[in-house]
Design an enzyme around this catalytic site. Structure first.
Site, short mmCIF file in Angstrom:
data_model
loop_
_atom_site.label_atom_id
_atom_site.label_comp_id
_atom_site.label_asym_id
_atom_site.label_seq_id
_atom_site.Cartn_x
_atom_site.Cartn_y
_atom_site.Cartn_z
N GLU A 12 0.33 -1.22 -0.01
CA GLU A 12 0.22 0.16 0.26
C GLU A 12 0.59 1.13 0.19
O GLU A 12 1.44 1.43 1.01
CB GLU A 12 -0.73 -0.54 1.49
CG GLU A 12 -1.62 -1.27 1.23
CD GLU A 12 -2.02 -1.40 3.27
OE1 GLU A 12 -2.70 -0.19 3.04
OE2 GLU A 12 -1.79 -2.36 3.69
N ARG A 56 -6.89 -1.61 -5.85
CA ARG A 56 -7.39 -0.69 -4.94
C ARG A 56 -6.74 0.96 -4.96
O ARG A 56 -5.42 1.11 -4.56
CB ARG A 56 -7.81 -0.83 -3.63
CG ARG A 56 -8.99 0.08 -2.83
CD ARG A 56 -9.30 0.03 -1.83
NE ARG A 56 -10.09 0.70 -0.32
CZ ARG A 56 -9.22 1.07 0.32
NH1 ARG A 56 -8.85 0.31 1.19
NH2 ARG A 56 -10.67 2.25 1.60
N TYR A 58 -7.67 4.85 -4.73
CA TYR A 58 -8.30 6.08 -4.05
C TYR A 58 -7.77 7.21 -3.08
O TYR A 58 -6.57 7.11 -2.85
CB TYR A 58 -9.16 4.61 -2.71
CG TYR A 58 -8.20 3.91 -1.39
CD1 TYR A 58 -8.07 4.89 -0.27
CD2 TYR A 58 -7.05 3.21 -2.00
CE1 TYR A 58 -7.72 4.43 1.08
CE2 TYR A 58 -7.08 2.77 -0.53
CZ TYR A 58 -6.30 2.89 0.32
OH TYR A 58 -6.05 2.15 0.99
N ASP A 60 -7.09 8.95 0.34
CA ASP A 60 -6.82 9.15 1.76
C ASP A 60 -6.99 9.53 2.34
O ASP A 60 -6.91 11.26 1.73
CB ASP A 60 -5.33 7.86 2.50
CG ASP A 60 -5.90 7.31 3.39
OD1 ASP A 60 -6.73 6.71 3.83
OD2 ASP A 60 -4.24 6.83 3.72
N GLU A 66 -3.47 6.92 -2.35
CA GLU A 66 -3.66 5.69 -1.86
C GLU A 66 -3.44 4.35 -3.30
O GLU A 66 -4.60 4.66 -3.71
CB GLU A 66 -3.79 5.16 -0.79
CG GLU A 66 -3.21 4.04 -0.19
CD GLU A 66 -2.76 3.84 0.96
OE1 GLU A 66 -3.07 2.56 1.48
OE2 GLU A 66 -3.47 5.00 2.62
N THR A 69 -2.25 -2.52 -4.05
CA THR A 69 -2.07 -3.48 -5.29
C THR A 69 -2.52 -5.06 -5.14
O THR A 69 -3.57 -5.51 -3.50
CB THR A 69 -0.33 -4.10 -5.01
OG1 THR A 69 -0.58 -4.91 -3.84
CG2 THR A 69 0.42 -3.04 -5.60
N TRP A 431 -11.83 -6.57 -0.79
CA TRP A 431 -10.53 -7.84 -1.11
C TRP A 431 -11.62 -9.39 -1.36
O TRP A 431 -10.89 -9.67 -2.00
CB TRP A 431 -10.13 -7.21 0.23
CG TRP A 431 -8.88 -6.27 -0.08
CD1 TRP A 431 -9.50 -5.07 1.05
CD2 TRP A 431 -8.13 -5.99 -0.89
NE1 TRP A 431 -8.77 -4.36 0.30
CE2 TRP A 431 -8.12 -4.64 -0.44
CE3 TRP A 431 -7.81 -6.31 -2.33
CZ2 TRP A 431 -7.04 -4.05 -1.73
CZ3 TRP A 431 -7.36 -5.75 -3.08
CH2 TRP A 431 -6.73 -4.43 -3.10
#
EC number: 6.3.1.19
Length: 467
Positions: A12, A56, A58, A60, A66, A69, A431
């Site tokens: 991340e 993902r 997005y 943050d 952010e 993977t 997820w």
């Protein structure tokens, strides 16, 4: 227990963001972040989405873009998908520049000029059979000293009243070293730990836990990322396999990590709980020696990270430690982020007679982390042969378009492609779940991160195609 040689992993990455309209005018982080995500919101009606490669993307807290993977199960695969996030965000930044008429900078670093820190979080699936306390005890000394081999480097200029003010200005190996406050904790921001214990495995919680390492730096160098993750994979496997590792439990991990970051000899004495001392170089050398012996007898997995990807990792690990022995880092001056950047800053300071606190050096520090493919200084160095890369550009470009084929991400990616082919559909993705909302909708649970097929999802896709 048996070591997990096919391990689910993810990275991340939070990015710093800045804008320059002209020499005296700029938009604030919140406003430029909204501009950055405008195409995402326009297309998906949200600033929090799963991409076509099942990752993902997005916005943050704190206006930090952010990228997380998708689930990966091998080292080079993980690096490709980490880099795919850079490419996606560069495309958004390019569009934002056209919209605002000024430069938009996305920085893959971990600190800003105000002393705020944002992270690169590593995720490793581990067996729940290993008690977290025991795992942390063995892993913490490795993580505290790991900055020697994979730090991103930083020109640290403490602001008045900062906790690290007493160290004074100077270059540090790690960006995150000054911003962690505990060894192990469930917090992520208020009392930032080295290992986060929040129990969200995104898998069968009776079998697995997700080891969440938040002390690491964001790396520009793919080679450094490979060393960071690859060395950690080997240490985790050794712990799981019951390999006898020396007891280096530290008396104070937080003071130690800060001291180590500022010592380029690797010889600072670190107090241990046993009452003795050890140097960072001694600790890393012990883990390296154990990893060499372990890798020599490691059975090559049918799936997962092959020995062919780990052998160069161990070779580089040893070469970096040898540089600490000699004090000459030129043998790794194109491979390790903190060394590459320090060489650049040293050359600039010497050529122009600059003091360490000169703002021009701080600017170079930041621009090293600019992900722009032609403007960012790391990428400039790479084109000139002064920074080595690992993956072919086409491998990273393919990762932008396609989910990892070997894990649960492949199923999520197929679902995303199917529902986005029907623009009128409302759907939900997470997820572990995918769902078509509304009347006649359907939901599928993706509980196994290792499974790259799902009959339930296949049925949902077939029903969509028959509409």
């Amino acid at each position: 227990m048996t070591a997990i040689r096919r391990r689910i992993m993810g990275l991340e990455t939070e990015y710093g963001i800045a804008n320059m309209q002209d020499s005296s005018r700029r938009l604030g982080p919140d406003e430029i972040a909204r501009k950055l995500f405008a195409p995402v919101v326009e297309k998906h009606r949200s600033s929090n989405i799963y991409t076509e490669n099942a990752s993902r993307l997005y916005l943050d807290v704190g206006a930090h873009p952010e990228f997380a993977t998708a689930e990966c199960d091998s080292l080079h695969q993980l690096i490709a998908y980490d880099r795919s996030g850079d490419l996606m965000f560069h495309e958004l930044a390019d569009r934002a520049e056209q919209a605002v008429g000024g430069k938009v900078y996305l920085l893959k670093n971990n600190t800003d000029s105000l002393g705020n820190s944002y992270g690169c979080h590593e995720n490793y699936l581990v067996s729940r059979d290993i008690p977290l306390k025991g795992l942390s005890k063995q892993l913490l000394p490795f993580l505290v000293t790991r900055q020697l081999i994979c730090g991103a480097g930083k020109l640290a200029i403490p602001y008045p009243g900062a906790p690290n003010e007493n160290f004074g200005p100077g270059y540090t190996m790690s960006q995150r070293a000054d911003h962690v406050w505990e060894g192990v904790s469930s917090a992520t921001t208020r009392s930032r730990p080295i290992i986060n214990t929040r129990d969200e495995p995104h898998a069968d919680s009776s079998k697995y836990r997700r080891l969440h390492v938040i002390v690491g730096d964001s790396n520009m160098s793919e080679v450094t990322t490979a060393l960071k993750v690859g060395s950690t994979l080997l240490v985790l496997e050794m712990i799981e396999a019951g390999v006898a590792l020396p007891d280096f439990e530290m008396a104070n991990e937080i003071r130690s990590i800060r001291e180590i970051s500022r010592d380029f000899t690797g010889q600072v004495d670190i107090a241990l709980r046993s009452g003795s001392t050890a140097t960072p170089l001694e600790i890393q050398r012990a883990f390296y020696d154990a990893a060499c012996a372990y890798l020599a007898s490691r059975e090559d997995p049918e799936r997962g990270t092959p020995n062919a990807e780990l052998t160069p990792v161990v070779d580089l690990w040893g070469r970096v430690l040898d540089c600490f022995d000699t004090g000459d880092f030129s043998p790794v001056s194109t491979e390790i982020d903190w060394v590459i950047k320090k060489s650049l800053l040293d050359r600039m300071a010497a050529a122009r007679g600059l003091d360490p606190i000169d703002p021009r050096l701080a600017q170079i520090d930041l621009m090293y982390h600019d992900i722009h493919p032609t403007r960012g200084l790391f990428n400039v160095l790479a084109r000139r042969g002064l920074a080595r890369t690992l993956l072919a550009p086409e491998t990273i470009e393919q990762a932008v378009r396609q989910a990892p084929p070997t894990t649960r991400a492949a199923v999520r990616g197929r679902f995303i492609a199917a529902v986005r082919a029907n623009p009128e559909l409302s759907y939900t993705v997470d997820w572990m779940r995918v769902k078509v909302n509304g009347e006649g909708g359907a939901e599928a649970l993706l509980a196994d991160p290792f499974a790259n097929t799902s009959e339930d999802v296949d049925r949902i896709i077939e029903s969509l195609e028959s509409r």
